[in-house]
Design a protein around this motif. Structure first.
Motif, PDB file in Angstrom:
ATOM      1  N   UNK A  97     -41.028  -8.638  37.373  1.00  0.00           N
ATOM      2  CA  UNK A  97     -40.213  -7.517  37.857  1.00  0.00           C
ATOM      3  C   UNK A  97     -38.874  -7.498  37.124  1.00  0.00           C
ATOM      4  N   UNK A  98     -38.273  -8.660  36.927  1.00  0.00           N
ATOM      5  CA  UNK A  98     -37.010  -8.743  36.192  1.00  0.00           C
ATOM      6  C   UNK A  98     -37.176  -8.272  34.754  1.00  0.00           C
ATOM      7  N   UNK A  99     -38.243  -8.704  34.090  1.00  0.00           N
ATOM      8  CA  UNK A  99     -38.505  -8.271  32.715  1.00  0.00           C
ATOM      9  C   UNK A  99     -38.634  -6.755  32.662  1.00  0.00           C
ATOM     10  N   UNK A 100     -39.381  -6.185  33.599  1.00  0.00           N
ATOM     11  CA  UNK A 100     -39.574  -4.734  33.642  1.00  0.00           C
ATOM     12  C   UNK A 100     -38.246  -4.008  33.863  1.00  0.00           C
ATOM     13  N   UNK A 101     -37.444  -4.489  34.798  1.00  0.00           N
ATOM     14  CA  UNK A 101     -36.142  -3.857  35.074  1.00  0.00           C
ATOM     15  C   UNK A 101     -35.231  -3.933  33.852  1.00  0.00           C
ATOM     16  N   UNK A 102     -35.215  -5.076  33.182  1.00  0.00           N
ATOM     17  CA  UNK A 102     -34.373  -5.227  31.994  1.00  0.00           C
ATOM     18  C   UNK A 102     -34.826  -4.293  30.873  1.00  0.00           C
ATOM     19  N   UNK A 103     -36.139  -4.148  30.697  1.00  0.00           N
ATOM     20  CA  UNK A 103     -36.647  -3.237  29.668  1.00  0.00           C
ATOM     21  C   UNK A 103     -36.359  -1.776  30.019  1.00  0.00           C
ATOM     22  N   UNK A 104     -36.395  -1.432  31.292  1.00  0.00           N
ATOM     23  CA  UNK A 104     -36.025  -0.076  31.711  1.00  0.00           C
ATOM     24  C   UNK A 104     -34.546   0.195  31.435  1.00  0.00           C
ATOM     25  N   UNK A 105     -33.708  -0.810  31.645  1.00  0.00           N
ATOM     26  CA  UNK A 105     -32.287  -0.664  31.319  1.00  0.00           C
ATOM     27  C   UNK A 105     -32.116  -0.454  29.818  1.00  0.00           C
ATOM     28  N   UNK A 106     -32.895  -1.189  29.017  1.00  0.00           N
ATOM     29  CA  UNK A 106     -32.860  -0.981  27.553  1.00  0.00           C
ATOM     30  C   UNK A 106     -33.173   0.475  27.219  1.00  0.00           C
ATOM     31  N   UNK A 107     -34.180   1.013  27.853  1.00  0.00           N
ATOM     32  CA  UNK A 107     -34.581   2.389  27.575  1.00  0.00           C
ATOM     33  C   UNK A 107     -33.517   3.386  28.046  1.00  0.00           C
ATOM     34  N   UNK A 108     -32.968   3.165  29.220  1.00  0.00           N
ATOM     35  CA  UNK A 108     -31.988   4.106  29.763  1.00  0.00           C
ATOM     36  C   UNK A 108     -30.665   4.083  28.994  1.00  0.00           C
ATOM     37  N   UNK A 109     -30.297   2.942  28.440  1.00  0.00           N
ATOM     38  CA  UNK A 109     -29.025   2.867  27.719  1.00  0.00           C
ATOM     39  C   UNK A 109     -29.095   3.514  26.340  1.00  0.00           C
ATOM     40  N   UNK A 110     -30.242   3.964  25.934  1.00  0.00           N
ATOM     41  CA  UNK A 110     -30.359   4.727  24.680  1.00  0.00           C
ATOM     42  C   UNK A 110     -29.871   6.165  24.871  1.00  0.00           C
ATOM     43  N   UNK A 111     -29.816   6.600  26.124  1.00  0.00           N
ATOM     44  CA  UNK A 111     -29.374   7.967  26.425  1.00  0.00           C
ATOM     45  C   UNK A 111     -27.860   8.074  26.270  1.00  0.00           C
ATOM     46  N   UNK A 112     -27.402   9.291  26.027  1.00  0.00           N
ATOM     47  CA  UNK A 112     -25.959   9.539  25.848  1.00  0.00           C
ATOM     48  C   UNK A 112     -25.184   9.303  27.140  1.00  0.00           C
ATOM     49  N   UNK A 113     -25.763   9.728  28.271  1.00  0.00           N
ATOM     50  CA  UNK A 113     -25.123   9.467  29.561  1.00  0.00           C
ATOM     51  C   UNK A 113     -26.142   8.768  30.453  1.00  0.00           C
ATOM     52  N   UNK A 114     -25.675   7.760  31.147  1.00  0.00           N
ATOM     53  CA  UNK A 114     -26.580   6.964  31.983  1.00  0.00           C
ATOM     54  C   UNK A 114     -26.780   7.625  33.344  1.00  0.00           C
ATOM     55  N   UNK A 115     -28.024   7.681  33.816  1.00  0.00           N
ATOM     56  CA  UNK A 115     -28.274   8.188  35.171  1.00  0.00           C
ATOM     57  C   UNK A 115     -27.832   7.133  36.196  1.00  0.00           C
ATOM     58  N   UNK A 116     -26.876   7.482  37.013  1.00  0.00           N
ATOM     59  CA  UNK A 116     -26.218   6.509  37.895  1.00  0.00           C
ATOM     60  C   UNK A 116     -27.171   5.874  38.899  1.00  0.00           C
ATOM     61  N   UNK A 117     -27.944   6.665  39.608  1.00  0.00           N
ATOM     62  CA  UNK A 117     -28.798   6.124  40.672  1.00  0.00           C
ATOM     63  C   UNK A 117     -29.861   5.170  40.122  1.00  0.00           C
ATOM     64  N   UNK A 118     -30.625   5.539  39.086  1.00  0.00           N
ATOM     65  CA  UNK A 118     -31.597   4.574  38.551  1.00  0.00           C
ATOM     66  C   UNK A 118     -30.948   3.287  38.032  1.00  0.00           C
ATOM     67  N   UNK A 119     -29.788   3.415  37.408  1.00  0.00           N
ATOM     68  CA  UNK A 119     -29.097   2.218  36.902  1.00  0.00           C
ATOM     69  C   UNK A 119     -28.690   1.318  38.065  1.00  0.00           C
ATOM     70  N   UNK A 120     -28.136   1.891  39.116  1.00  0.00           N
ATOM     71  CA  UNK A 120     -27.742   1.087  40.284  1.00  0.00           C
ATOM     72  C   UNK A 120     -28.948   0.415  40.924  1.00  0.00           C
ATOM     73  N   UNK A 121     -30.061   1.142  41.022  1.00  0.00           N
ATOM     74  CA  UNK A 121     -31.278   0.560  41.598  1.00  0.00           C
ATOM     75  C   UNK A 121     -31.799  -0.597  40.750  1.00  0.00           C
ATOM     76  N   UNK A 122     -31.771  -0.446  39.439  1.00  0.00           N
ATOM     77  CA  UNK A 122     -32.229  -1.532  38.558  1.00  0.00           C
ATOM     78  C   UNK A 122     -31.317  -2.746  38.657  1.00  0.00           C
ATOM     79  N   UNK A 123     -30.022  -2.524  38.821  1.00  0.00           N
ATOM     80  CA  UNK A 123     -29.106  -3.658  39.000  1.00  0.00           C
ATOM     81  C   UNK A 123     -29.417  -4.386  40.305  1.00  0.00           C
ATOM     82  N   UNK A 124     -29.687  -3.639  41.364  1.00  0.00           N
ATOM     83  CA  UNK A 124     -30.045  -4.253  42.653  1.00  0.00           C
ATOM     84  C   UNK A 124     -31.348  -5.032  42.521  1.00  0.00           C
ATOM     85  N   UNK A 125     -32.309  -4.478  41.800  1.00  0.00           N
ATOM     86  CA  UNK A 125     -33.595  -5.168  41.598  1.00  0.00           C
ATOM     87  C   UNK A 125     -33.379  -6.491  40.874  1.00  0.00           C
ATOM     88  N   UNK A 126     -32.565  -6.500  39.841  1.00  0.00           N
ATOM     89  CA  UNK A 126     -32.322  -7.737  39.085  1.00  0.00           C
ATOM     90  C   UNK A 126     -31.653  -8.782  39.964  1.00  0.00           C
TER      91      UNK A 126
END
Length: 172
Positions: A97-126
């Motif tokens: 689950x941690x590996x998956x969350x970290x890889x999702x963060x990698x994908x989301x940080x490629x965007x110009x603006x980060x989506x706040x809610x998914x980022x916060x949820x992934x931080x909580x998951x980690x």
């Protein structure tokens, strides 16, 4: 068998330390980004912040995968346990689950603006995954209170200590 256990003990400590460090850098960077995104003075640094967070998230995913591999190898050899049984262990599931969350963060940080809610949820998951394998979660009495306090402690430490390098990056 004894040399393998000694090497595993050392490797386990090094990997867990690296996981905590990368976790703190990922969460601290994301917290710093989410706070600084609203400030006009830090707009120039946002691309650099996202790039560093992406590298730290990838490092977290790789380190966690190595930790899963090392634990699984020692468990399978020492307990003569098949992979199917080892894959059901708490560290294995939480690690994936941690590996998956970290890889999702990698994908989301490629965007110009980060989506706040998914980022916060992934931080909580980690944070929740790290707490799930902590001493607090393995206690018999007061488990929920201790796990909650451990989660708050790790989140606050990650935001504070993990955010400091990003402040220095932004001040340049």
């Amino acid at each position: 068998m004894t040399p393998l256990l000694e090497i595993f003990g050392f490797l386990s400590v090094v990997l867990r330390g690296a996981i905590l460090a990368f976790q703190s850098l990922v969460i601290g960077g994301l917290v710093f980004y989410l706070v600084s995104a609203r400030l006009p003075d830090f707009r120039d640094a946002q691309q650099g912040i996202r790039r560093f967070v992406r590298w730290f998230a990838l490092s977290l995913a790789v380190t966690e995968a190595l930790f899963i591999l090392a634990n699984t190898a020692i468990l399978m050899q020492s307990a003569e346990m098949p992979l199917a049984e080892a894959a059901g262990a708490n560290y294995f599931v939480v690690g994936l689950i941690t590996v998956t969350a970290a890889l999702l963060i990698c994908a989301l940080t490629r965007r110009e603006s980060l989506p706040t809610v998914p980022i916060l949820l992934l931080m909580v998951v980690i944070i929740a995954c790290r707490v799930a394998t902590s001493h607090a979660a393995s206690r018999i009495d007061n488990r929920l209170v201790l796990a909650g306090l451990t989660g708050l402690h790790q989140a606050a430490t990650a935001a504070w200590i993990g955010g400091l390098p990003f402040l220095l990056i932004s001040l340049r």
